[in-house]
Design a protein around this motif. Structure first.
Motif, PDB file in Angstrom:
ATOM      1  N   SER A 108      -6.028  10.386  17.004  1.00 21.92           N
ATOM      2  CA  SER A 108      -5.616   9.948  15.818  1.00 21.92           C
ATOM      3  C   SER A 108      -6.666  11.212  14.747  1.00 21.92           C
ATOM      4  O   SER A 108      -5.961  11.460  13.935  1.00 21.92           O
ATOM      5  N   ILE A 109      -7.363  11.375  14.930  1.00 21.96           N
ATOM      6  CA  ILE A 109      -8.239  12.807  14.569  1.00 21.96           C
ATOM      7  C   ILE A 109      -7.554  13.349  15.073  1.00 21.96           C
ATOM      8  O   ILE A 109      -7.443  14.242  13.567  1.00 21.96           O
ATOM      9  N   ILE A 110      -7.260  14.320  16.117  1.00 20.22           N
ATOM     10  CA  ILE A 110      -6.257  14.822  16.508  1.00 20.22           C
ATOM     11  C   ILE A 110      -4.865  15.684  15.798  1.00 20.22           C
ATOM     12  O   ILE A 110      -4.599  16.198  14.779  1.00 20.22           O
ATOM     13  N   ALA A 111      -4.413  14.481  15.692  1.00 17.11           N
ATOM     14  CA  ALA A 111      -3.009  14.020  14.768  1.00 17.11           C
ATOM     15  C   ALA A 111      -3.448  14.795  13.310  1.00 17.11           C
ATOM     16  O   ALA A 111      -2.470  15.402  13.008  1.00 17.11           O
ATOM     17  N   TYR A 112      -4.196  13.648  12.829  1.00 18.58           N
ATOM     18  CA  TYR A 112      -4.274  13.717  11.380  1.00 18.58           C
ATOM     19  C   TYR A 112      -5.048  15.041  11.161  1.00 18.58           C
ATOM     20  O   TYR A 112      -5.137  16.238  10.268  1.00 18.58           O
ATOM     21  N   GLU A 113      -5.869  16.497  11.684  1.00 21.51           N
ATOM     22  CA  GLU A 113      -5.971  17.446  11.810  1.00 21.51           C
ATOM     23  C   GLU A 113      -5.225  18.802  11.861  1.00 21.51           C
ATOM     24  O   GLU A 113      -5.110  19.249  11.399  1.00 21.51           O
ATOM     25  N   LEU A 114      -4.718  18.242  12.875  1.00 20.18           N
ATOM     26  CA  LEU A 114      -3.477  19.721  12.871  1.00 20.18           C
ATOM     27  C   LEU A 114      -1.938  19.549  12.841  1.00 20.18           C
ATOM     28  O   LEU A 114      -0.931  19.756  12.678  1.00 20.18           O
ATOM     29  N   ASN A 115      -2.421  18.025  11.486  1.00 25.13           N
ATOM     30  CA  ASN A 115      -0.998  17.155  10.940  1.00 25.13           C
ATOM     31  C   ASN A 115       0.229  17.626  11.764  1.00 25.13           C
ATOM     32  O   ASN A 115       1.550  18.120  11.591  1.00 25.13           O
ATOM     33  N   ARG A 116       0.730  16.376  12.395  1.00 26.77           N
ATOM     34  CA  ARG A 116       0.907  16.124  14.013  1.00 26.77           C
ATOM     35  C   ARG A 116       1.494  15.173  14.085  1.00 26.77           C
ATOM     36  O   ARG A 116       0.551  14.145  13.616  1.00 26.77           O
ATOM     37  N   PRO A 117       2.956  13.850  13.962  1.00 22.12           N
ATOM     38  CA  PRO A 117       2.938  12.787  13.835  1.00 22.12           C
ATOM     39  C   PRO A 117       2.458  12.534  15.336  1.00 22.12           C
ATOM     40  O   PRO A 117       1.855  13.024  16.658  1.00 22.12           O
ATOM     41  N   LEU A 118       1.613  11.055  14.842  1.00 19.89           N
ATOM     42  CA  LEU A 118       0.858  10.521  15.999  1.00 19.89           C
ATOM     43  C   LEU A 118       1.911   9.070  17.149  1.00 19.89           C
ATOM     44  O   LEU A 118       1.936   8.153  16.666  1.00 19.89           O
ATOM     45  N   ILE A 119       2.468   9.402  17.889  1.00 15.10           N
ATOM     46  CA  ILE A 119       2.438   8.133  19.217  1.00 15.10           C
ATOM     47  C   ILE A 119       1.928   7.615  19.988  1.00 15.10           C
ATOM     48  O   ILE A 119       0.917   7.634  20.583  1.00 15.10           O
ATOM     49  N   LEU A 120       1.732   6.001  19.779  1.00 18.00           N
ATOM     50  CA  LEU A 120       1.108   5.138  20.553  1.00 18.00           C
ATOM     51  C   LEU A 120       1.701   4.616  21.871  1.00 18.00           C
ATOM     52  O   LEU A 120       2.793   4.429  22.175  1.00 18.00           O
ATOM     53  N   PHE A 121       0.905   4.641  22.965  1.00 18.86           N
ATOM     54  CA  PHE A 121       0.948   4.387  24.010  1.00 18.86           C
ATOM     55  C   PHE A 121       0.228   3.224  24.123  1.00 18.86           C
ATOM     56  O   PHE A 121      -1.306   3.260  23.898  1.00 18.86           O
ATOM     57  N   ARG A 122       0.683   2.011  23.964  1.00 23.71           N
ATOM     58  CA  ARG A 122       0.577   0.341  24.325  1.00 23.71           C
ATOM     59  C   ARG A 122       0.261   0.143  25.379  1.00 23.71           C
ATOM     60  O   ARG A 122       1.505  -0.281  26.182  1.00 23.71           O
ATOM     61  N   LYS A 123      -1.065  -0.322  25.727  1.00 28.51           N
ATOM     62  CA  LYS A 123      -0.657  -2.080  26.923  1.00 28.51           C
ATOM     63  C   LYS A 123       0.596  -2.328  26.455  1.00 28.51           C
ATOM     64  O   LYS A 123       1.043  -3.035  25.125  1.00 28.51           O
ATOM     65  N   LYS A 124       1.634  -3.957  27.064  1.00 32.49           N
ATOM     66  CA  LYS A 124       2.450  -4.098  27.428  1.00 32.49           C
ATOM     67  C   LYS A 124       2.305  -5.441  26.571  1.00 32.49           C
ATOM     68  O   LYS A 124       1.287  -6.053  26.057  1.00 32.49           O
ATOM     69  N   GLY A 125       3.074  -5.504  25.533  1.00 32.04           N
ATOM     70  CA  GLY A 125       3.481  -6.597  24.613  1.00 32.04           C
ATOM     71  C   GLY A 125       2.286  -6.380  23.692  1.00 32.04           C
ATOM     72  O   GLY A 125       2.532  -7.205  22.964  1.00 32.04           O
ATOM     73  N   LYS A 126       1.971  -5.841  23.064  1.00 29.93           N
ATOM     74  CA  LYS A 126       1.343  -4.862  21.653  1.00 29.93           C
ATOM     75  C   LYS A 126       2.142  -4.180  21.214  1.00 29.93           C
ATOM     76  O   LYS A 126       1.549  -3.726  19.884  1.00 29.93           O
ATOM     77  N   LEU A 127       3.502  -3.226  21.036  1.00 30.44           N
ATOM     78  CA  LEU A 127       4.212  -2.993  20.109  1.00 30.44           C
ATOM     79  C   LEU A 127       5.350  -3.751  19.901  1.00 30.44           C
ATOM     80  O   LEU A 127       5.679  -4.900  20.529  1.00 30.44           O
TER      81      LEU A 127
END
Length: 182
Positions: free
Chosen positions: A69-88
């Motif tokens: 999240s820090i890197i996405a924010y600082e580089l102004n890029r969209p953040l994609i979350l890869f989650r454990k099963k059942g969390k999205l």
């Protein structure tokens, strides 16, 4: 590099026999509790990727979310979350993977990426490579490419970074630990 490898290693706590006997868990909590150290890790990664050509940052559940999240924010890029099963909550794509502890599933929202997108995958460490391999498979299923897989720590004896490189995925870490290193 802004932050030297020795400094990182002093802030990673080895926890023997966690989560099971024979495993030395590499706890990054002390590093995260140091504002200076967290800034230096983030700045080192930002410096590496500030002029790189990728479209998204992919962060892996759960500690990868912190640095991702820090890197996405600082580089102004969209953040994609890869989650454990059942969390999205929406439609997901899933991939199974093996860890040093057993088998698990990784999920991502099915509409997260499009053909032609390029993703920087970020996690706290590379061990067996299971979660990063699963994330890479999901990225490729959506028609996107992997720019690089990056982490704070590599555990090279567990073979994850080699597995990623064998898949044609460049890897980068700020430091590495041998299995018995304290």
């Amino acid at each position: 590099m802004i932050f030297d490898e020795f400094s990182i290693k002093t802030l990673v706590r080895p926890v023997p026999d966690f989560p099971k006997p024979g495993v030395v868990f590499r706890d990054i909590t002390p590093l995260l509790q140091s504002p200076k150290a967290l800034r230096m890790v983030a700045d080192s990664l930002i410096q590496r990727y500030v002029e790189s050509d990728f479209s998204h940052v992919g962060a892996l559940d759960a500690r990868g979310f912190i640095i991702g999240s820090i890197i996405a924010y600082e580089l102004n890029r969209p953040l994609i979350l890869f989650r454990k099963k059942g969390k999205l909550p929406a439609d997901v794509l899933a991939a199974s993977y093996s860890t040093e502890y057993g088998e698990a599933f990784l999920e991502v929202h099915a509409d997260s990426l499009c053909e032609g997108d390029s993703v920087l995958l970020l996690d706290d460490l590379i061990a067996t490579g299971g979660t990063l391999v699963a994330a890479a498979q999901l990225v490729r299923r959506m028609g996107a490419q992997i720019h690089e897989a990056a982490a704070i720590i590599d555990l090279p004896e567990l073979g994850g970074s080699r597995k990623l490189q064998d898949m044609g995925i460049p890897t980068f870490t700020l430091t590495a630990f041998e299995l018995n290193e304290r």
